[in-house]
Design a protein around this motif. Structure first.
Motif, PDB file in Angstrom:
ATOM      1  N   ILE A 149     -29.608   0.752 -42.755  1.00 42.52           N
ATOM      2  CA  ILE A 149     -29.282   0.410 -44.239  1.00 42.52           C
ATOM      3  C   ILE A 149     -29.869  -0.532 -44.842  1.00 42.52           C
ATOM      4  N   ASP A 150     -30.309  -1.715 -44.031  1.00 42.69           N
ATOM      5  CA  ASP A 150     -30.927  -2.998 -44.528  1.00 42.69           C
ATOM      6  C   ASP A 150     -32.345  -2.516 -44.941  1.00 42.69           C
ATOM      7  N   ARG A 151     -33.015  -1.488 -44.623  1.00 38.88           N
ATOM      8  CA  ARG A 151     -34.337  -1.048 -45.283  1.00 38.88           C
ATOM      9  C   ARG A 151     -34.391  -0.204 -46.515  1.00 38.88           C
ATOM     10  N   VAL A 152     -32.957   0.335 -46.775  1.00 31.57           N
ATOM     11  CA  VAL A 152     -33.095   1.077 -47.812  1.00 31.57           C
ATOM     12  C   VAL A 152     -33.202  -0.095 -49.202  1.00 31.57           C
ATOM     13  N   PRO A 153     -33.975   0.188 -49.954  1.00 33.43           N
ATOM     14  CA  PRO A 153     -33.968  -0.712 -51.013  1.00 33.43           C
ATOM     15  C   PRO A 153     -33.207  -0.627 -52.132  1.00 33.43           C
ATOM     16  N   ASP A 154     -32.735  -1.794 -52.863  1.00 30.96           N
ATOM     17  CA  ASP A 154     -31.776  -1.825 -53.818  1.00 30.96           C
ATOM     18  C   ASP A 154     -32.210  -0.696 -55.161  1.00 30.96           C
ATOM     19  N   GLU A 155     -33.557  -0.349 -55.168  1.00 32.30           N
ATOM     20  CA  GLU A 155     -34.016   0.228 -56.275  1.00 32.30           C
ATOM     21  C   GLU A 155     -33.700   1.883 -56.092  1.00 32.30           C
ATOM     22  N   LEU A 156     -33.152   2.235 -55.012  1.00 33.25           N
ATOM     23  CA  LEU A 156     -32.495   3.538 -54.790  1.00 33.25           C
ATOM     24  C   LEU A 156     -31.029   3.769 -55.034  1.00 33.25           C
ATOM     25  N   VAL A 157     -30.333   2.711 -55.235  1.00 32.95           N
ATOM     26  CA  VAL A 157     -28.994   2.671 -55.592  1.00 32.95           C
ATOM     27  C   VAL A 157     -28.821   3.162 -57.071  1.00 32.95           C
ATOM     28  N   ARG A 158     -27.823   3.845 -57.218  1.00 32.95           N
ATOM     29  CA  ARG A 158     -27.771   4.312 -58.853  1.00 32.95           C
ATOM     30  C   ARG A 158     -26.319   3.942 -59.232  1.00 32.95           C
ATOM     31  N   THR A 159     -25.952   3.293 -60.425  1.00 32.30           N
ATOM     32  CA  THR A 159     -24.704   3.006 -60.825  1.00 32.30           C
ATOM     33  C   THR A 159     -24.420   3.981 -61.993  1.00 32.30           C
ATOM     34  N   PRO A 160     -23.393   4.059 -62.808  1.00 33.11           N
ATOM     35  CA  PRO A 160     -22.970   4.635 -63.937  1.00 33.11           C
ATOM     36  C   PRO A 160     -23.888   4.354 -64.887  1.00 33.11           C
ATOM     37  N   LEU A 161     -24.143   3.013 -65.241  1.00 31.15           N
ATOM     38  CA  LEU A 161     -25.189   2.740 -66.164  1.00 31.15           C
ATOM     39  C   LEU A 161     -26.392   3.436 -65.832  1.00 31.15           C
ATOM     40  N   GLN A 162     -27.118   3.316 -64.741  1.00 29.92           N
ATOM     41  CA  GLN A 162     -28.376   3.867 -64.433  1.00 29.92           C
ATOM     42  C   GLN A 162     -28.342   5.332 -64.620  1.00 29.92           C
ATOM     43  N   ARG A 163     -27.399   6.005 -64.243  1.00 31.88           N
ATOM     44  CA  ARG A 163     -27.175   7.436 -64.292  1.00 31.88           C
ATOM     45  C   ARG A 163     -27.240   7.742 -65.750  1.00 31.88           C
ATOM     46  N   SER A 164     -26.596   7.195 -66.587  1.00 34.88           N
ATOM     47  CA  SER A 164     -26.365   7.531 -67.940  1.00 34.88           C
ATOM     48  C   SER A 164     -27.672   7.436 -68.540  1.00 34.88           C
ATOM     49  N   ILE A 165     -28.566   6.222 -68.289  1.00 32.53           N
ATOM     50  CA  ILE A 165     -29.980   6.119 -68.949  1.00 32.53           C
ATOM     51  C   ILE A 165     -30.495   7.133 -68.467  1.00 32.53           C
ATOM     52  N   GLN A 166     -30.768   7.812 -67.129  1.00 31.71           N
ATOM     53  CA  GLN A 166     -31.242   8.884 -66.673  1.00 31.71           C
ATOM     54  C   GLN A 166     -31.264   9.957 -67.611  1.00 31.71           C
ATOM     55  N   ILE A 167     -29.724  10.395 -67.861  1.00 35.92           N
ATOM     56  CA  ILE A 167     -29.250  11.537 -68.410  1.00 35.92           C
ATOM     57  C   ILE A 167     -29.839  11.552 -69.767  1.00 35.92           C
ATOM     58  N   ILE A 168     -29.766  10.334 -70.411  1.00 34.94           N
ATOM     59  CA  ILE A 168     -30.313  10.146 -72.109  1.00 34.94           C
ATOM     60  C   ILE A 168     -31.770  10.340 -72.196  1.00 34.94           C
ATOM     61  N   LYS A 169     -32.374   9.772 -71.123  1.00 35.30           N
ATOM     62  CA  LYS A 169     -33.960   9.931 -71.131  1.00 35.30           C
ATOM     63  C   LYS A 169     -34.486  11.334 -71.130  1.00 35.30           C
ATOM     64  N   ARG A 170     -33.641  12.104 -70.070  1.00 41.19           N
ATOM     65  CA  ARG A 170     -34.077  13.295 -70.136  1.00 41.19           C
ATOM     66  C   ARG A 170     -33.535  14.310 -71.362  1.00 41.19           C
ATOM     67  N   HIS A 171     -32.597  13.991 -71.736  1.00 37.59           N
ATOM     68  CA  HIS A 171     -32.081  14.704 -73.140  1.00 37.59           C
ATOM     69  C   HIS A 171     -33.336  14.264 -74.064  1.00 37.59           C
ATOM     70  N   ARG A 172     -33.652  13.079 -74.199  1.00 34.65           N
ATOM     71  CA  ARG A 172     -34.738  12.727 -75.147  1.00 34.65           C
ATOM     72  C   ARG A 172     -35.939  13.291 -75.088  1.00 34.65           C
ATOM     73  N   ASP A 173     -36.371  13.569 -73.712  1.00 35.54           N
ATOM     74  CA  ASP A 173     -37.548  14.348 -73.311  1.00 35.54           C
ATOM     75  C   ASP A 173     -37.342  15.857 -73.855  1.00 35.54           C
TER      76      ASP A 173
END
Length: 410
Positions: A208-232
């Motif tokens: 798990i030490d090899r798993v980068p922080d950049e793959l963790v997703r919080t509710p903020l990051q998930r919300s942004i992803q959903i909003i961006k998809r709706h925009r697209d």
């Protein structure tokens, strides 16, 4: 009957995983840009005092990557890379910096073949992969704004017709600011998510030490992803695509409005509802949230718009909103109205029998359909299918939840 909010939050989680970049593709992307970075790094750039600094920025850095939709079709992932040459600003010109990096890319046979035409700010390499999911790597030429200053601001090249000029930016500083808004939620979910990712991808991440922080997703990051998809999806008709809100605006406003909500539905609801409350600004009227978020979206006395970079007040992310009769501002708030109707009001106002059609039309059929049974169970004929226990889903990304009983479609 309306949608149960807990089930809706779970649906949003599963949907956002569908549009995210899976760990194997993330690793592939990292390998590509690190290889490119090594090539850019070892070149002899005249006037530089040290090796260039090469690092990701944008959604890849923030953990808000979404496979984009262009003209209604899923497109390649966009990866933004900064190539920061270590040279004094008064000793060079933006055209020279842009040219140095472009020529270095062209010197490599394969990179020269992948190179697209020169962009306004970036050089773009177009990668095609065997699985038909490729990457666009945008290389942003830059130099430090102040070479011996401990700050992180940079001067980037900006092509205007046949001339070049400097623009100011600070992707490192912005990334740290975003992390600070995301830190509480990140600390709460990172260990569990990294454990899950490592268990699903042991050949990529040995621990798990090899798993980068950049793959963790919080509710903020998930919300942004959903909003961006709706925009697209909202702007995919091509008619008003040029007025679509840029991702940095979405990420900034969402991060400013996020209050460490622990589930996606609540985070998304608060972000979108507060954005919607600012729509009165189009008519230059005060908003109901003005006393709480006066620095969120503002208008100057002459009617111009201002959304400041939180780490550089001189950079205005809405600097073009006044153009074309405030077309970008009007498009933004019209879209936010649709965002609220499609993703927030849908929970309580749309009949359950038709909600699946609404969600597919605004988020995309392919990513929505696999998870609709979570909120519209009658879409699955439970009388004719057996129950099976699935403890290890085969999807490369998978759900960050414990084993559960599902219904087979076979």
């Amino acid at each position: 009957m309306t949608i149960d909010k807990k089930k809706y939050s779970l649906f949003l989680e599963r949907f956002s995983q569908e549009i995210d970049i899976p760990p194997n593709k993330y690793k592939q992307a990292v390998d590509r840009y690190e290889e490119l970075g090594r090539w850019l790094e070892i070149a002899p750039y005249p006037g530089t005092v040290a090796l260039p600094s090469i690092y990701p920025q944008g959604s890849f850095r923030l953990g808000t990557v979404v496979r984009p939709i262009r003209k209604g079709i899923e497109a390649d992932y966009d990866i933004d890379l900064v190539c920061e040459l270590q040279i004094l600003k008064h000793q060079t010109q933006p055209r020279e910096v842009k040219t140095l990096i472009g020529e270095r890319i062209k010197e490599h046979k394969r990179y020269g073949e992948l190179l697209d035409i020169e962009g306004k700010r970036c050089w773009t390499l177009v990668y095609s992969e065997e699985d038909e999911i490729g990457f666009h790597i945008d290389v942003l030429p830059a130099i430090p704004e102040h070479l011996y200053d401990p700050g992180t601001s940079i001067a980037i090249t900006n092509k205007q017709s046949m001339s070049y000029e400097w623009s100011s930016s600070d992707p490192k500083g912005y990334g740290k600011w975003f992390d600070s808004k995301n830190q509480v939620a990140f600390d709460q979910v990172s260990v569990l998510q990294k454990q899950y990712i490592q268990s699903r991808e042991p050949t990529i991440y040995a621990s798990i030490d090899r798993v980068p922080d950049e793959l963790v997703r919080t509710p903020l990051q998930r919300s942004i992803q959903i909003i961006k998809r709706h925009r697209d999806m909202h702007f995919s008709d091509g008619l008003n695509e040029k007025f679509a809100p840029i991702s940095i605006v979405i990420s900034t406003l969402a991060a400013l409005l996020y209050e460490n909500e622990s589930d996606i539905a609540n985070a998304l609801t608060k972000i979108v509802s507060r954005l919607h409350a600012h729509s009165e600004l189009v008519e230059n009227r005060p908003t109901v949230w003005a006393h709480l978020s006066s620095d969120l979206i503002t208008r100057t006395p002459d009617g111009r718009w201002y959304i400041g970079n939180p780490v550089n007040a001189d950079e205005n992310f809405a600097d073009r909103w006044h153009e074309d009769g405030h077309a970008r501002a009007r498009a933004f708030f019209s879209w936010v109205e649709s965002l609220k109707r499609d993703l927030i009001d849908v929970v309580s106002t749309v009949p359950l029998a038709t909600v699946h059609n609404r969600l597919k039309s605004v988020l995309g059929t392919a990513a929505v359909t696999p998870h609709l049974a979570l909120i519209v169970p009658e879409l699955v004929d439970s009388s004719s299918v057996p129950e099976v226990s699935i403890s290890s889903p085969t999807k490369p990304w998978g759900e960050l939840y414990p084993p559960r009983t599902l219904r087979s479609s076979n």
